[in-house]
Enzyme design. Structure first.
Site, PDB file in Angstrom:
ATOM      1  N   GLU A 114       0.774  -1.210  -0.041  1.00 10.61           N
ATOM      2  CA  GLU A 114       0.332   0.115  -0.108  1.00 10.61           C
ATOM      3  C   GLU A 114       0.979   1.102   0.210  1.00 10.61           C
ATOM      4  OE1 GLU A 114      -1.983   0.795   3.992  1.00 10.61           O
ATOM      5  OE2 GLU A 114      -0.603  -0.791   4.726  1.00 10.61           O
ATOM      6  N   LYS A 127       2.367   4.694   1.379  1.00 14.28           N
ATOM      7  CA  LYS A 127       2.622   5.323   2.735  1.00 14.28           C
ATOM      8  C   LYS A 127       2.426   6.613   2.575  1.00 14.28           C
ATOM      9  CE  LYS A 127       5.770   5.281   6.740  1.00 14.28           C
ATOM     10  NZ  LYS A 127       5.667   6.807   6.772  1.00 14.28           N
ATOM     11  N   ASP A 166       1.645  10.567   3.759  1.00 13.43           N
ATOM     12  CA  ASP A 166       2.348  11.488   4.543  1.00 13.43           C
ATOM     13  C   ASP A 166       1.431  12.213   5.308  1.00 13.43           C
ATOM     14  OD1 ASP A 166       4.839  12.417   5.312  1.00 13.43           O
ATOM     15  OD2 ASP A 166       5.225  13.817   3.834  1.00 13.43           O
ATOM     16  N   TYR A 181      -7.428   7.128   5.913  1.00 18.83           N
ATOM     17  CA  TYR A 181      -7.278   5.789   5.398  1.00 18.83           C
ATOM     18  C   TYR A 181      -6.725   4.791   6.470  1.00 18.83           C
ATOM     19  CZ  TYR A 181      -7.489   6.912   0.011  1.00 18.83           C
ATOM     20  OH  TYR A 181      -7.632   7.363  -0.940  1.00 18.83           O
ATOM     21  N   LYS A 233      11.042   3.711   1.592  1.00 19.76           N
ATOM     22  CA  LYS A 233      10.963   5.105   1.029  1.00 19.76           C
ATOM     23  C   LYS A 233      11.150   5.336  -0.285  1.00 19.76           C
ATOM     24  CE  LYS A 233       9.983   6.953   5.150  1.00 19.76           C
ATOM     25  NZ  LYS A 233      10.840   8.136   5.555  1.00 19.76           N
ATOM     26  N   CYS A 270      21.032  49.770  -9.383  1.00 19.91           N
ATOM     27  CA  CYS A 270      21.229  48.591 -10.213  1.00 19.91           C
ATOM     28  C   CYS A 270      22.824  47.976 -10.204  1.00 19.91           C
ATOM     29  CB  CYS A 270      21.065  49.028 -11.685  1.00 19.91           C
ATOM     30  SG  CYS A 270      21.416  47.549 -12.838  1.00 19.91           S
ATOM     31  N   CYS A 291      24.389  48.538 -14.020  1.00 20.36           N
ATOM     32  CA  CYS A 291      24.490  49.972 -14.622  1.00 20.36           C
ATOM     33  C   CYS A 291      24.564  51.083 -13.631  1.00 20.36           C
ATOM     34  CB  CYS A 291      23.343  50.333 -15.582  1.00 20.36           C
ATOM     35  SG  CYS A 291      21.902  50.524 -15.156  1.00 20.36           S
ATOM     36  N   CYS A 324      15.360  47.891 -12.473  1.00 20.29           N
ATOM     37  CA  CYS A 324      16.309  48.904 -12.978  1.00 20.29           C
ATOM     38  C   CYS A 324      15.478  49.607 -14.094  1.00 20.29           C
ATOM     39  CB  CYS A 324      17.698  48.227 -13.448  1.00 20.29           C
ATOM     40  SG  CYS A 324      18.606  49.162 -14.445  1.00 20.29           S
ATOM     41  N   CYS A 328      21.193  49.579 -19.853  1.00 12.52           N
ATOM     42  CA  CYS A 328      21.683  48.507 -18.836  1.00 12.52           C
ATOM     43  C   CYS A 328      22.063  47.392 -19.586  1.00 12.52           C
ATOM     44  CB  CYS A 328      20.528  48.329 -17.756  1.00 12.52           C
ATOM     45  SG  CYS A 328      21.152  46.968 -16.616  1.00 12.52           S
TER      46      CYS A 328
HETATM   47  O1  I6G Z   1       0.144   0.316   6.683  1.00 14.76           O
HETATM   48  C1  I6G Z   1       0.743   1.127   7.589  1.00 14.76           C
HETATM   49  C2  I6G Z   1       0.883   2.448   7.255  1.00 14.76           C
HETATM   50  C3  I6G Z   1       1.333   3.307   7.825  1.00 14.76           C
HETATM   51  C4  I6G Z   1       1.211   0.719   8.730  1.00 14.76           C
HETATM   52  C5  I6G Z   1       1.876   1.842   9.695  1.00 14.76           C
HETATM   53  C6  I6G Z   1       1.942   3.121   9.039  1.00 14.76           C
HETATM   54  O2  I6G Z   1       2.530   4.024   9.916  1.00 14.76           O
HETATM   55  C7  I6G Z   1       2.236   5.286   9.562  1.00 14.76           C
HETATM   56  N1  I6G Z   1       2.542   1.497  10.748  1.00 14.76           N
HETATM   57  C8  I6G Z   1       2.331   0.375  11.169  1.00 14.76           C
HETATM   58  C9  I6G Z   1       2.853  -0.029  12.448  1.00 14.76           C
HETATM   59  C10 I6G Z   1       1.886  -0.870  10.436  1.00 14.76           C
HETATM   60  N2  I6G Z   1       1.315  -0.365   9.332  1.00 14.76           N
HETATM   61  C11 I6G Z   1       1.818  -2.104  11.047  1.00 14.76           C
END
Ligand code: I6G
Length: 665
Positions: A106, A108, A110, A216, A307, A401, A404, A419, A425
């Protein structure tokens, strides 16, 4: 090790407690890994209170505290394929797997992790992760998030279930929120994560209610009165049935190769997703296997986050220069200690203007966070104030400037200082010549910046018309200019005389007249003479031309100097085919508005534009409701997202080629 621990603890506090990270995630990860490596090499020095042994910091006192019955762990990270392969090997060794292991994959997000407690299907408590053991009670705030059901749907619901997931702010909401903040004279958020955290951790939940938060689910904690299904994927199906949102980008993959493909695929989709992701999460899909694999104190052994390369990095401002542009605009530019970020090495970034520089309070010697996302130009996100030296001083914009010496002017209400010396210039002459000869203008091949600089410095060229008077002897006398290059440049100059009216108008460098406007002017007036004598009222009848552009066009042609240069260019032989003749071809795409984005690999963007214009279409640079088609090449970014959200027809490069082929007959 003690010093590193202190430093990391401080960053944890900044990030988790105050929502005010002082360094980018990539630098934080580096510190943590350095400490992990030292601890691995010196296990006798490991201590229970090391930041490698826990997650984040304690909750703020102003919210009630919530004890997590089952700790909310964090995820270990893998930064490359080898680290992921090593993780997969550890997993397989623990369960003595012979076949490939199945992982749920899936994105990750932010955002920030939360726990939602449903008792008899009703949401009774929501908490942040906090330090993993103790979080903050944010129930009232969470109840304002539309994506989170207040009551679960369905039958046979568990007596008690703790759903865990990520609260985040989608990009469109983030941009709107920041625009609103700036319009009202407030401070904008640095990124969607901070905006989400700052919004969720408001003591007044009425404020949270106005913030565009989303959610989510990614897992469960405490469960009573339910036997969990066999796999993570089946759990997701159950959660969805109960009315909980899960990512729309989830897949199940077997073995490292498939996992890698899923990573690449998500990395490719990243610029198109309506929310920010910073990596991919892999979890062993089967719960029985997860149990056999177990946990370390801070993270499960059966999951890992892979990452994406960092888009934010820290570096130092080694100087601030001012540049004088073609129209005299004086722009402060920060010179940086070279930093590799988002796939390129960045050594300077524009600070735009004095107000912007003051707003970010950038000074020489500062440590700053530089961001480069997708194909967006790099920018300074913020200054790391903790690292500012005591004797740092404000940078003052010059009053004269720097090229010039004319007194700099800044009109009331304008952010840009200028300027006023125009072509007296040298900086402006140089930039005008570069613009005139650039690819989208008269396209003089081989006339590089270094040559233009010498020609202007030696006063061999003062106006674009002077280019056509250059001789082989003059050119051969320049640095880096052998006789052959001089000949080639003369040939290129000669070739550049055959142009088009839109290119010529663009090359003149009238303020606010870019490629699109030059094209509209050429189409509307069909001849240079008609445009030269057009009134402001006439000009405002042209699509895309408002009072400001009209004013600049009139002012440009009123200047005798400009009329003389144009006359000299025409005498030198610069010419173009009749616009009438050009527009007599098939105009099947007449008045259709196109935007091009991403890399067009079969046909360059410039060629695509030329063809579209020859078919009567208009090519603009930004997507709006008026756009008829977006041509999306590879690595299309925010424009594609916007087009999709506005329901604009999106053409792949192949679709586009087929379309123009049809119309060209
Ligand atoms: O599926 C996940 C998405 C984000 C995660 C997760 C997560 O942390 C921000 N953290 C854990 C510990 C687990 N799944 C099992």
């Amino acid at each position: 090790m003690q010093q590193l621990r202190g430093e990391i603890n401080q960053h944890n506090q900044n990030y988790y407690q105050y929502d005010a990270p002082q360094i980018p995630d990539a630098n934080y990860d580096e510190l943590l890994r350095e400490l992990q490596a030292l601890e691995a090499a010196n296990p006798e020095l490991l201590s229970d209170d090391s930041p490698t042994q826990r997650v984040g910091s304690a909750a703020l006192a102003s919210f009630q505290q919530v004890q997590h019955q089952i700790p909310m762990l964090s995820l270990d990270n893998a930064f490359d394929d080898e680290e992921f392969a090593a993780f997969d090997k550890r997993v397989r060794d623990r369960i003595q797997a012979i076949d490939d292991v199945e992982y749920l994959v899936e994105p990750k997000l932010d955002g920030l992790a939360v726990s939602l407690l449903y008792q008899d299907a009703v949401l009774v408590q929501a908490a942040t992760r906090g330090d993993g053991k103790t979080g903050e009670n944010v129930t009232e705030n969470v109840k304002t998030i539309n994506a989170i059901p207040l009551r679960l749907k369905g039958v046979n619901l568990p007596k008690l279930i703790e759903v865990r997931g990520e609260v985040f702010m989608p990009l469109a909401g983030f941009e709107a929120l920041n625009k609103q903040a700036v319009d009202m004279g407030g401070k904008s958020f640095v990124n969607p994560r901070n905006a989400a955290a700052g919004s969720l951790r408001q003591l007044d939940s009425k404020i949270t209610a106005t913030r565009p938060l989303a959610f989510y689910a990614y897992g469960v904690g405490v469960v009573e009165g339910l036997v969990l299904p066999a796999t993570q994927k089946m759990l997701f199906e159950l959660l969805v049935n109960w009315g909980l949102p899960i990512s729309d980008q989830v897949s199940v993959e077997s073995g490292t190769e498939q996992c890698h493909k899923a990573y690449e695929s998500l990395a490719g989709k990243r610029p198109l997703l309506p929310y920010e992701i910073d990596g991919v999460v892999y979890k062993v899909n089967n719960f029985a296997l997860q149990e056999r694999i177990g946990f370390v104190s801070r993270a499960p052994r059966w999951a890992i986050a892979r990452k994406f390369p960092a888009q934010e990095k820290m570096t130092e401002v080694v100087g601030i220069d001012v540049q004088v542009g073609r129209t005299g605009a004086i722009t402060p530019v920060a010179r940086l200690a070279a930093v590799f970020v988002g796939g390129v090495t960045v050594t300077n970034v524009t600070l735009h203007n004095e107000d912007e520089m003051r707003r970010k309070d950038v000074r020489v010697g500062d440590t700053v966070i530089v961001r480069r996302a997708g194909d967006v130009i790099p920018e300074i996100v913020s200054v790391v104030m903790q690292r500012r030296s005591e004797d740092s001083a404000l940078f003052n914009m010059p009053l004269l400037c720097p090229v010039c010496g004319s007194a700099v002017e800044r009109a009331e209400g304008e952010a840009i200082a200028r300027c006023p010396a125009g072509l007296f210039c040298r900086a402006q002459v140089k930039e005008s010549i570069k613009h005139f000869s650039s690819r989208k203008a008269l396209d003089v091949d081989g006339l590089g910046d270094k040559i233009v600089e010498q020609l202007v410095a030696k006063e061999m060229v003062k106006t674009p018309a002077d280019l056509y008077r250059l001789t082989k002897e003059q050119l051969s006398g320049l640095e880096r200019m052998a006789e052959k290059s001089a000949n080639n440049l003369l040939l290129a100059l000669d070739k550049s005389k055959q142009t088009t009216l839109p290119k010529f108008l663009y090359a003149l460098g009238v303020r606010e007249v870019g490629e699109v406007t030059a094209n509209s002017l050429a189409t509307y007036f069909a001849s240079l003479e008609a445009l030269q004598y057009a009134s402001r009222e006439d000009l405002e009848k042209v699509p895309d031309v408002g009072p400001i552009v009209a004013q600049h066009v009139v002012a440009f042609f009123e200047l005798q100097h400009n009329q003389e240069v144009i006359a000299e260019l025409l005498t030198a032989g610069v010419q173009w085919p009749d616009v009438e003749a050009m527009s007599s071809v098939d105009q099947a795409l007449s008045a259709k508005v196109f935007v091009l984005t991403g890399t067009l690999s079969l046909m360059g963007r410039d060629q695509a534009k030329e063809i579209l214009r020859s078919l009567g279409a208009k090519v603009t640079s930004s997507v709006s409701k008026k756009t008829d088609y977006l041509v999306a090449g590879e690595e299309s970014g925010s424009k594609l997202k916007k087009a999709l959200s506005l329901g604009v027809t999106v053409l792949s490069e192949e679709d586009f080629l087929a379309l123009i082929k049809d119309h060209q007959g």
